[in-house]
Write a protein that holds these residues in place. Sequence first.
Motif, PDB file in Angstrom:
ATOM      1  N   ARG A 185      13.758  -8.214   4.394  1.00 12.07           N
ATOM      2  CA  ARG A 185      14.791  -8.556   3.418  1.00 12.07           C
ATOM      3  C   ARG A 185      14.606  -7.736   2.156  1.00 12.07           C
ATOM      4  O   ARG A 185      13.551  -7.136   1.926  1.00 12.07           O
ATOM      5  CB  ARG A 185      14.755 -10.044   3.075  1.00 12.07           C
ATOM      6  N   ASN A 186      15.644  -7.713   1.338  1.00 11.60           N
ATOM      7  CA  ASN A 186      15.590  -6.989   0.080  1.00 11.60           C
ATOM      8  C   ASN A 186      14.704  -7.749  -0.908  1.00 11.60           C
ATOM      9  O   ASN A 186      14.930  -8.925  -1.185  1.00 11.60           O
ATOM     10  CB  ASN A 186      17.009  -6.836  -0.495  1.00 11.60           C
ATOM     11  N   VAL A 187      13.691  -7.084  -1.424  1.00 19.34           N
ATOM     12  CA  VAL A 187      12.757  -7.734  -2.346  1.00 19.34           C
ATOM     13  C   VAL A 187      12.783  -7.117  -3.739  1.00 19.34           C
ATOM     14  O   VAL A 187      12.164  -7.645  -4.662  1.00 19.34           O
ATOM     15  CB  VAL A 187      11.312  -7.684  -1.791  1.00 19.34           C
ATOM     16  N   GLY A 188      13.476  -6.011  -3.894  1.00 19.29           N
ATOM     17  CA  GLY A 188      13.521  -5.346  -5.193  1.00 19.29           C
ATOM     18  C   GLY A 188      12.534  -4.193  -5.278  1.00 19.29           C
ATOM     19  O   GLY A 188      11.576  -4.096  -4.515  1.00 19.29           O
ATOM     20  N   HIS A 189      12.789  -3.336  -6.237  1.00 22.25           N
ATOM     21  CA  HIS A 189      12.054  -2.080  -6.385  1.00 22.25           C
ATOM     22  C   HIS A 189      10.553  -2.299  -6.561  1.00 22.25           C
ATOM     23  O   HIS A 189       9.730  -1.656  -5.892  1.00 22.25           O
ATOM     24  CB  HIS A 189      12.625  -1.334  -7.588  1.00 22.25           C
ATOM     25  N   GLN A 190      10.188  -3.190  -7.478  1.00 21.28           N
ATOM     26  CA  GLN A 190       8.772  -3.388  -7.795  1.00 21.28           C
ATOM     27  C   GLN A 190       7.990  -3.968  -6.614  1.00 21.28           C
ATOM     28  O   GLN A 190       6.885  -3.540  -6.304  1.00 21.28           O
ATOM     29  CB  GLN A 190       8.634  -4.315  -9.016  1.00 21.28           C
ATOM     30  N   LYS A 191       8.572  -4.930  -5.955  1.00 19.36           N
ATOM     31  CA  LYS A 191       7.893  -5.546  -4.804  1.00 19.36           C
ATOM     32  C   LYS A 191       7.796  -4.567  -3.644  1.00 19.36           C
ATOM     33  O   LYS A 191       6.821  -4.576  -2.880  1.00 19.36           O
ATOM     34  CB  LYS A 191       8.620  -6.820  -4.388  1.00 19.36           C
ATOM     35  N   ALA A 192       8.817  -3.713  -3.488  1.00 23.31           N
ATOM     36  CA  ALA A 192       8.759  -2.698  -2.439  1.00 23.31           C
ATOM     37  C   ALA A 192       7.582  -1.752  -2.669  1.00 23.31           C
ATOM     38  O   ALA A 192       6.890  -1.352  -1.721  1.00 23.31           O
ATOM     39  CB  ALA A 192      10.068  -1.914  -2.394  1.00 23.31           C
ATOM     40  N   ILE A 193       7.328  -1.400  -3.915  1.00 26.65           N
ATOM     41  CA  ILE A 193       6.174  -0.552  -4.237  1.00 26.65           C
ATOM     42  C   ILE A 193       4.881  -1.278  -3.874  1.00 26.65           C
ATOM     43  O   ILE A 193       3.968  -0.693  -3.276  1.00 26.65           O
ATOM     44  CB  ILE A 193       6.186  -0.175  -5.730  1.00 26.65           C
ATOM     45  N   ALA A 194       4.793  -2.550  -4.243  1.00 24.79           N
ATOM     46  CA  ALA A 194       3.585  -3.332  -3.942  1.00 24.79           C
ATOM     47  C   ALA A 194       3.336  -3.410  -2.441  1.00 24.79           C
ATOM     48  O   ALA A 194       2.190  -3.313  -1.982  1.00 24.79           O
ATOM     49  CB  ALA A 194       3.710  -4.740  -4.528  1.00 24.79           C
ATOM     50  N   LEU A 195       4.396  -3.561  -1.656  1.00 22.06           N
ATOM     51  CA  LEU A 195       4.256  -3.634  -0.199  1.00 22.06           C
ATOM     52  C   LEU A 195       3.807  -2.290   0.370  1.00 22.06           C
ATOM     53  O   LEU A 195       2.980  -2.232   1.286  1.00 22.06           O
ATOM     54  CB  LEU A 195       5.568  -4.077   0.433  1.00 22.06           C
ATOM     55  N   GLY A 196       4.358  -1.196  -0.155  1.00 20.18           N
ATOM     56  CA  GLY A 196       3.939   0.124   0.301  1.00 20.18           C
ATOM     57  C   GLY A 196       2.472   0.399  -0.014  1.00 20.18           C
ATOM     58  O   GLY A 196       1.726   0.918   0.826  1.00 20.18           O
ATOM     59  N   LEU A 197       2.048   0.040  -1.214  1.00 26.91           N
ATOM     60  CA  LEU A 197       0.643   0.219  -1.591  1.00 26.91           C
ATOM     61  C   LEU A 197      -0.269  -0.622  -0.706  1.00 26.91           C
ATOM     62  O   LEU A 197      -1.336  -0.157  -0.270  1.00 26.91           O
ATOM     63  CB  LEU A 197       0.447  -0.182  -3.060  1.00 26.91           C
ATOM     64  N   SER A 198       0.152  -1.846  -0.422  1.00 27.16           N
ATOM     65  CA  SER A 198      -0.676  -2.749   0.392  1.00 27.16           C
ATOM     66  C   SER A 198      -0.793  -2.246   1.825  1.00 27.16           C
ATOM     67  O   SER A 198      -1.858  -2.331   2.441  1.00 27.16           O
ATOM     68  CB  SER A 198      -0.083  -4.156   0.361  1.00 27.16           C
ATOM     69  N   TYR A 199       0.323  -1.725   2.361  1.00 27.54           N
ATOM     70  CA  TYR A 199       0.297  -1.191   3.720  1.00 27.54           C
ATOM     71  C   TYR A 199      -0.684  -0.022   3.820  1.00 27.54           C
ATOM     72  O   TYR A 199      -1.490   0.055   4.762  1.00 27.54           O
ATOM     73  CB  TYR A 199       1.705  -0.750   4.130  1.00 27.54           C
ATOM     74  N   LEU A 200      -0.642   0.881   2.856  1.00 34.16           N
ATOM     75  CA  LEU A 200      -1.533   2.040   2.887  1.00 34.16           C
ATOM     76  C   LEU A 200      -2.976   1.639   2.607  1.00 34.16           C
ATOM     77  O   LEU A 200      -3.912   2.230   3.167  1.00 34.16           O
ATOM     78  CB  LEU A 200      -1.070   3.077   1.864  1.00 34.16           C
ATOM     79  N   ALA A 201      -3.169   0.644   1.754  1.00 36.46           N
ATOM     80  CA  ALA A 201      -4.532   0.176   1.465  1.00 36.46           C
ATOM     81  C   ALA A 201      -5.173  -0.464   2.683  1.00 36.46           C
ATOM     82  O   ALA A 201      -6.401  -0.535   2.777  1.00 36.46           O
ATOM     83  CB  ALA A 201      -4.503  -0.819   0.308  1.00 36.46           C
ATOM     84  N   ASP A 202      -4.342  -0.934   3.622  1.00 38.77           N
ATOM     85  CA  ASP A 202      -4.842  -1.611   4.813  1.00 38.77           C
ATOM     86  C   ASP A 202      -5.221  -0.627   5.924  1.00 38.77           C
ATOM     87  O   ASP A 202      -5.701  -1.044   6.982  1.00 38.77           O
ATOM     88  CB  ASP A 202      -3.776  -2.590   5.326  1.00 38.77           C
ATOM     89  N   GLN A 203      -5.002   0.653   5.704  1.00 41.50           N
ATOM     90  CA  GLN A 203      -5.367   1.651   6.705  1.00 41.50           C
ATOM     91  C   GLN A 203      -6.890   1.834   6.729  1.00 41.50           C
ATOM     92  O   GLN A 203      -7.604   1.406   5.821  1.00 41.50           O
ATOM     93  CB  GLN A 203      -4.674   2.982   6.411  1.00 41.50           C
ATOM     94  N   ASP A 204      -7.375   2.469   7.778  1.00 43.52           N
ATOM     95  CA  ASP A 204      -8.818   2.607   7.961  1.00 43.52           C
ATOM     96  C   ASP A 204      -9.499   3.284   6.781  1.00 43.52           C
ATOM     97  O   ASP A 204     -10.567   2.871   6.344  1.00 43.52           O
ATOM     98  CB  ASP A 204      -9.109   3.387   9.251  1.00 43.52           C
ATOM     99  N   GLU A 205      -8.868   4.316   6.260  1.00 38.99           N
ATOM    100  CA  GLU A 205      -9.469   5.058   5.150  1.00 38.99           C
ATOM    101  C   GLU A 205      -8.394   5.346   4.102  1.00 38.99           C
ATOM    102  O   GLU A 205      -7.559   6.229   4.293  1.00 38.99           O
ATOM    103  CB  GLU A 205     -10.079   6.374   5.649  1.00 38.99           C
ATOM    104  N   PRO A 206      -8.383   4.594   3.000  1.00 40.47           N
ATOM    105  CA  PRO A 206      -7.379   4.824   1.949  1.00 40.47           C
ATOM    106  C   PRO A 206      -7.439   6.254   1.414  1.00 40.47           C
ATOM    107  O   PRO A 206      -8.512   6.846   1.341  1.00 40.47           O
ATOM    108  CB  PRO A 206      -7.769   3.811   0.865  1.00 40.47           C
ATOM    109  N   GLN A 207      -6.281   6.774   1.077  1.00 38.27           N
ATOM    110  CA  GLN A 207      -6.179   8.138   0.552  1.00 38.27           C
ATOM    111  C   GLN A 207      -5.505   8.109  -0.813  1.00 38.27           C
ATOM    112  O   GLN A 207      -4.911   7.117  -1.216  1.00 38.27           O
ATOM    113  CB  GLN A 207      -5.355   9.013   1.513  1.00 38.27           C
ATOM    114  N   THR A 208      -5.602   9.223  -1.515  1.00 37.03           N
ATOM    115  CA  THR A 208      -4.873   9.372  -2.780  1.00 37.03           C
ATOM    116  C   THR A 208      -3.394   9.104  -2.535  1.00 37.03           C
ATOM    117  O   THR A 208      -2.814   9.594  -1.565  1.00 37.03           O
ATOM    118  CB  THR A 208      -5.055  10.794  -3.330  1.00 37.03           C
ATOM    119  N   THR A 209      -2.774   8.319  -3.402  1.00 35.87           N
ATOM    120  CA  THR A 209      -1.397   7.878  -3.179  1.00 35.87           C
ATOM    121  C   THR A 209      -0.554   8.125  -4.422  1.00 35.87           C
ATOM    122  O   THR A 209      -0.977   7.800  -5.541  1.00 35.87           O
ATOM    123  CB  THR A 209      -1.360   6.379  -2.824  1.00 35.87           C
TER     124      THR A 209
END
Length: 315
Positions: free
Chosen positions: A68-92
């Motif tokens: 669902r649509n969550v808004g710009h700020q929450k979309a950023i938070a979700l993207g950061l969380s998804y990448l942080a959950d990867q095996d090895e976090p990278q510069t983002t």
Amino acid sequence: MSGRINIIIPLFNDWQAVNLLLERIQSVVTASVVQRMAFLIVDDCSVTDYENLPIGIGQSLSILRLYRNVGHQKAIALGLSYLADQDEPQTTIVMDADGEDRPEDIEKLIQQSLSEPGRIVFAHRAKRHEALLFRASYQVYKWLFLLLTGKTITFGNFSLVPAGLLRKLAHVSSIWNNYPGGVIRSRLPYTAVPLERGRRLAGESKMNFVSLILHGLSAVSVLIDTTAVRLVLFSALMIAASVLGIGVVVYMKLFTETAVPGWASYLVASFLIVILQAFLISLLLVFIVLAYRTQVQFIPARQYRDFVERVELIY
């Protein structure tokens, strides 16, 4: 700085703009840097979908589809969380899809990060191209933010997060409401580099006067504790001024021969109303802060999966 560079691009219906953005990144950013890039478009439940996307730019291009649509700020938070959950976090790097975050400034963020390692690097907007009314409103927002929070905010979402801070940032609950404000509240080290804001590549901006007010309120709400204390102090000053005013009127009435106008009683009543209102506002703010502190905080890193429908790999 070595390894992959993740690029988070939150998007709502701006498919034409993101096409142009990706092509511009390929044309203006050094080839060796582009080859390290992995793009993640966070689709904020767009009404439209892409017809085609450029391929072969960087290492990969994926779309994080939200339920669902969550808004710009929450979309950023979700993207950061998804990448942080990867095996090895990278510069983002976080940047908007419309092109107002200029691709040619990506390397400036990287250079600033190299000179100040271990800090989140934001783009400080040294020059903007919006209409005069919008720029004036934005300046008022910055003044009010400083007045209410005691903090200076001169930057938006365009930023670079070092690999070592990505997981820490994803565990900051405040980024769910406002990404820049959440970084300020988190006390994670950050810096800013002055960069010019670009012009939209396609379509029309969805940020209007009302959106700016909502964005400003969300930023202030992140620092609700500090804001509440400052408002309570302001209420205390109003009470003190009102008590002083009542004292002056009573002193003039009882201990001087100065003629006191007939409206003095109304003036005293008005001061009493101010005192009562200031007291009630202070009491309400105290209860709001206490209730806020007892609530269970939303941690994006732990709960982001509830919002993700699927991850679509383009290449």
